[in-house]
Write a protein that holds these residues in place. Structure first.
Motif, PDB file in Angstrom:
ATOM      1  N   ALA A  28       0.814  -1.220   0.000  1.00 44.33           N
ATOM      2  CA  ALA A  28       0.000   0.000   0.000  1.00 44.33           C
ATOM      3  C   ALA A  28       0.846   1.269   0.000  1.00 44.33           C
ATOM      4  O   ALA A  28       0.326   2.364  -0.090  1.00 44.33           O
ATOM      5  CB  ALA A  28      -0.933   0.009   1.206  1.00 44.33           C
ATOM      6  N   ASN A  30       2.962   2.146   2.519  1.00 46.72           N
ATOM      7  CA  ASN A  30       3.355   2.505   3.874  1.00 46.72           C
ATOM      8  C   ASN A  30       4.475   1.589   4.375  1.00 46.72           C
ATOM      9  O   ASN A  30       4.895   0.669   3.680  1.00 46.72           O
ATOM     10  CB  ASN A  30       2.152   2.425   4.810  1.00 46.72           C
ATOM     11  CG  ASN A  30       1.564   1.032   4.842  1.00 46.72           C
ATOM     12  OD1 ASN A  30       1.088   0.523   3.819  1.00 46.72           O
ATOM     13  ND2 ASN A  30       1.581   0.404   5.991  1.00 46.72           N
ATOM     14  N   GLU A  80       0.630  12.601  -2.428  1.00 48.93           N
ATOM     15  CA  GLU A  80      -0.427  11.650  -2.774  1.00 48.93           C
ATOM     16  C   GLU A  80      -0.447  10.477  -1.793  1.00 48.93           C
ATOM     17  O   GLU A  80      -1.508  10.044  -1.343  1.00 48.93           O
ATOM     18  CB  GLU A  80      -0.233  11.134  -4.200  1.00 48.93           C
ATOM     19  CG  GLU A  80      -0.487  12.182  -5.255  1.00 48.93           C
ATOM     20  CD  GLU A  80       0.006  11.753  -6.640  1.00 48.93           C
ATOM     21  OE1 GLU A  80       0.459  10.592  -6.789  1.00 48.93           O
ATOM     22  OE2 GLU A  80      -0.059  12.580  -7.562  1.00 48.93           O
ATOM     23  N   MET A  81       0.726   9.960  -1.459  1.00 43.76           N
ATOM     24  CA  MET A  81       0.795   8.835  -0.535  1.00 43.76           C
ATOM     25  C   MET A  81       0.307   9.235   0.850  1.00 43.76           C
ATOM     26  O   MET A  81      -0.455   8.509   1.494  1.00 43.76           O
ATOM     27  CB  MET A  81       2.205   8.265  -0.443  1.00 43.76           C
ATOM     28  CG  MET A  81       2.231   6.976   0.366  1.00 43.76           C
ATOM     29  SD  MET A  81       3.861   6.379   0.729  1.00 43.76           S
ATOM     30  CE  MET A  81       4.242   7.382   2.145  1.00 43.76           C
ATOM     31  N   ASP A  83      -1.781  11.624   1.621  1.00 42.52           N
ATOM     32  CA  ASP A  83      -3.235  11.796   1.553  1.00 42.52           C
ATOM     33  C   ASP A  83      -3.934  10.446   1.685  1.00 42.52           C
ATOM     34  O   ASP A  83      -4.918  10.312   2.421  1.00 42.52           O
ATOM     35  CB  ASP A  83      -3.653  12.466   0.241  1.00 42.52           C
ATOM     36  CG  ASP A  83      -3.341  13.945   0.205  1.00 42.52           C
ATOM     37  OD1 ASP A  83      -3.118  14.545   1.274  1.00 42.52           O
ATOM     38  OD2 ASP A  83      -3.318  14.498  -0.914  1.00 42.52           O
ATOM     39  N   ARG A  84      -3.431   9.430   0.981  1.00 38.09           N
ATOM     40  CA  ARG A  84      -4.022   8.094   1.032  1.00 38.09           C
ATOM     41  C   ARG A  84      -3.922   7.508   2.451  1.00 38.09           C
ATOM     42  O   ARG A  84      -4.894   6.982   2.982  1.00 38.09           O
ATOM     43  CB  ARG A  84      -3.336   7.171   0.020  1.00 38.09           C
ATOM     44  CG  ARG A  84      -3.973   5.790  -0.052  1.00 38.09           C
ATOM     45  CD  ARG A  84      -3.342   4.902  -1.111  1.00 38.09           C
ATOM     46  NE  ARG A  84      -1.984   4.545  -0.748  1.00 38.09           N
ATOM     47  CZ  ARG A  84      -0.885   4.961  -1.369  1.00 38.09           C
ATOM     48  NH1 ARG A  84      -0.967   5.754  -2.415  1.00 38.09           N
ATOM     49  NH2 ARG A  84       0.313   4.591  -0.965  1.00 38.09           N
ATOM     50  N   ARG A  87      -6.369   9.135   4.857  1.00 41.13           N
ATOM     51  CA  ARG A  87      -7.736   8.636   4.665  1.00 41.13           C
ATOM     52  C   ARG A  87      -7.889   7.240   5.274  1.00 41.13           C
ATOM     53  O   ARG A  87      -8.882   6.947   5.930  1.00 41.13           O
ATOM     54  CB  ARG A  87      -8.099   8.613   3.182  1.00 41.13           C
ATOM     55  CG  ARG A  87      -8.445   9.973   2.605  1.00 41.13           C
ATOM     56  CD  ARG A  87      -9.074   9.863   1.217  1.00 41.13           C
ATOM     57  NE  ARG A  87      -8.247   9.138   0.278  1.00 41.13           N
ATOM     58  CZ  ARG A  87      -7.258   9.674  -0.437  1.00 41.13           C
ATOM     59  NH1 ARG A  87      -6.965  10.941  -0.310  1.00 41.13           N
ATOM     60  NH2 ARG A  87      -6.566   8.935  -1.287  1.00 41.13           N
ATOM     61  N   GLN A  88      -6.910   6.353   5.071  1.00 43.45           N
ATOM     62  CA  GLN A  88      -6.985   4.985   5.577  1.00 43.45           C
ATOM     63  C   GLN A  88      -7.026   4.930   7.097  1.00 43.45           C
ATOM     64  O   GLN A  88      -7.639   4.038   7.667  1.00 43.45           O
ATOM     65  CB  GLN A  88      -5.777   4.165   5.098  1.00 43.45           C
ATOM     66  CG  GLN A  88      -5.797   3.833   3.638  1.00 43.45           C
ATOM     67  CD  GLN A  88      -4.496   3.156   3.205  1.00 43.45           C
ATOM     68  OE1 GLN A  88      -3.500   3.182   3.893  1.00 43.45           O
ATOM     69  NE2 GLN A  88      -4.539   2.539   2.041  1.00 43.45           N
TER      70      GLN A  88
END
Length: 100
Positions: A28, A30, A80-81, A83-84, A87-88
Motif C-alpha cells: 500500500a 506505507n 499523494e501517498m 493523503d491516502r 484517509r486509511q
C-alpha cells in the motif's frame, strides 16, 4: 546524512539504508510500525492514527532528496501517498473531545 550532501552513490550507509527502506515498504506504500518489544507489522487500523502515519512519514522523508523543490515529482508522489494514508487511518477524526 542526505542533509550533509551524501547520496547512495557516495556513501555506503545511505545506500544500505535506502535499500532496507525500499525492501520493507508495504504494498500500500506505507511502512510497518514496529515498537521495541513487539512483533510489529500490525495492520494500520490496529494502531493509533499518529503511530500509523509516523513511520511512513519518517521513511518518506529519509528517502527524499534534499533540494526541497515543491514542484518535484517526488514531492507530488509523497503528498499523494500521505493523503491516502491519512484517509486509511481516519487521522482527521479525533478520539477525544478537545477542551480548548
Amino acid at each position: 546524512l542526505r542533509g550533509l550532501g551524501l547520496t547512495e552513490a557516495s556513501d555506503a550507509m545511505v545506500c544500505d539504508g535506502t535499500i532496507w527502506l525500499l525492501k520493507n515498504q508495504q504494498t500500500a506504500g506505507n511502512w510497518p510500525v514496529i515498537f521495541a518489544g513487539d512483533k510489529g507489522g500490525e495492520p494500520l487500523k490496529s494502531r493509533k492514527p499518529y503511530d500509523a502515519i509516523h513511520s511512513s512519514w519518517v521513511c518518506c522523508q529519509a528517502l527524499r532528496d534534499r533540494d526541497f523543490q515543491a514542484a518535484a515529482p517526488t514531492s507530488r508522489k509523497w503528498a499523494e501517498m500521505m493523503d491516502r494514508i491519512l484517509r486509511q487511518t481516519s487521522f482527521s477524526t479525533l478520539e477525544y473531545k478537545p477542551t480548548w
